[in-house]
Design a protein around this motif. Structure first.
Motif: not given
Length: 439
Positions: A415-439
């Motif tokens: 249960l704690m493994q599932i809860t931890s996974h949920g907490a990590h997913h809910a708080t995952r950070p995101a940033i705006i970034s650019f790369s030279a790779d084609a999309h």
């Protein structure tokens, strides 16, 4: 209130019953003697916690000594009526003057008694050797030799002894909190009450502790007990006992899928046969009622239509496998909130119980998903896995879910493994970034 008897002796002759009972008591083994009556039998409830069951093979006085099947049938009926499968393994020690009949008796019992009530082993002692004089010391030595013939039995008894010792030490630690000056006839018990009350209040809060004192005290003492079991000094011969009992480490074939599912369930799933389950209990899994799977309720609760959920969200690609799968919810949330019975909406995570071998579109699986190991769950006659989607965590008030029937409860580690996974997913950070790779 009292612990059920671990050592039980059954005989139809009072003098022989007393002889064996006296021998066991003299060597410090508290046992329960039961005199078998041909007409009334015995009160089979006394076998509910037995570990060592001493039995006279022929409990019907005057019966033919050669009729092993008849004698075995009487004992089989006693075992069926009295053995509690939830109490753990036990061993029969035949206390008989007919030693050659042991193999025929063992074959009958193992072939006719319900598998959940069969003994771990059937051993024997010749009662003729202990009926005269003070045979206590000889009996103790011989019982030890008989038990040593099955190293697994000896190891299980050793483990239970260590657990009981840890429980006693834990109680002693609590008792030590009562000072010497308070250990009087008028004060000792009252002061013990005060200590337990303090522990209960701090564990889950005063109001919740008043409603359920047992769970409150248990919450305070369980970590101590667990630590004691893991770290206490064991008896000098324990290492040798376990080395002789557990000999195939690294040499056992991998379990089949059903075997693995049973092992996983033993480790991670609590069932209604061992506890009272409620849908709001921390870790409880409840099937989503049919009425709640209509498009209206599903869209209102999860903002998703019901019909394509198994094929879409849970990426199940085979129709027949979707047909035997079920939607469920898992009661999640902070353990302290549950322990303290905090008022307010209760969090649940949506999941799908599916065949463990279900074919899925792996490239489309959402990162919010957590997939359990293979499990065996009541209501499913095949190994299953449960896919939980942390993105679909919703809250409900008790009136919405109190009528749901929980299937089982996940134990804390999974249960704690599932809860931890949920907490990590809910708080995952995101940033705006650019790369030279084609999309």
């Amino acid at each position: 209130m009292f612990t059920r008897a671990r050592y039980v002796v059954i005989d139809d002759k009072e003098t022989e019953l007393k002889q064996l009972t006296d021998c066991l008591r003299k060597i410090g083994a508290p046992c329960l003697p039961l005199l078998y009556d041909v007409e009334q039998g015995i009160d089979a409830r006394h076998l509910g916690g037995v570990r060592l069951l001493f039995l006279d093979l022929h409990l019907t006085t005057g019966g033919q000594s050669t009729d092993v099947a008849q004698a075995s049938g009487v004992i089989a009926g006693i075992l069926e009526a009295g053995i509690d499968p939830a109490a753990g393994p036990y061993v029969i020690i035949l206390w008989t003057t007919h030693q050659p009949h042991r193999e025929a008796f063992a074959a009958y019992i193992m072939g006719n008694v319900d598998p959940t009530r069969r003994p771990l082993a059937i051993l024997s002692l010749d009662k003729n050797q202990y009926l005269a004089g003070d045979a206590g010391e000889k009996l103790m030595a011989d019982i030890g030799k008989v038990i040593e013939t099955d190293p697994r039995l000896r190891a299980l008894l050793d483990w239970e002894r260590e657990v009981l010792k840890a429980a006693g030490t834990t109680l002693a630690e609590v008792g030590a909190l009562v000072s010497a000056e308070d250990r009087t006839a008028t004060r000792f018990s009252e002061r013990f009450d005060e200590v337990l009350s303090l522990l209960a209040s701090e564990a889950i809060g005063a109001e919740n502790a008043k409603a359920d004192p047992y769970s409150a005290v248990n919450a305070a003492l369980m970590p101590i007990l667990s630590d004691r079991i893991a770290n206490q000094r064991i008896e000098p011969d324990s290492k040798a006992i376990w080395q002789s009992a557990v000999t195939k480490i690294g040499n056992v074939l991998p379990p089949s899928l059903p075997e693995a599912a049973k092992l996983n369930s033993m480790l991670h799933v609590a069932t209604s046969t061992s506890e009272e389950l409620k849908p709001g209990a921390w870790g409880a899994i409840s099937l989503l009622p049919a009425a709640e799977q209509e498009d209206g309720p599903m869209k209102e609760r999860f903002n998703l239509p019901a019909k394509p959920l198994l094929s879409g969200l849970f990426c199940m690609s085979v129709k027949t496998e979707r047909a035997v799968s079920k939607l469920c919810v898992l009661r999640v949330g902070a353990s302290c909130d549950y322990a303290q019975n905090r008022r307010g909406p209760v969090p649940f995570m949506l999941g799908a119980i599916m065949p463990a071998t279900a074919q899925r579109r792996e490239e489309n699986l959402p990162k919010a998903e957590f997939l359990t190991p293979a499990l065996m769950i009541e209501g499913f006659d095949f190994p299953v896995r449960i896919a939980f989607n942390a993105h679909l965590t919703v809250t409900m008030v008790p009136n919405e879910f109190n009528g749901w029937a929980p299937l089982c409860r996940l134990r804390e580690s999974l249960l704690m493994q599932i809860t931890s996974h949920g907490a990590h997913h809910a708080t995952r950070p995101a940033i705006i970034s650019f790369s030279a790779d084609a999309h």
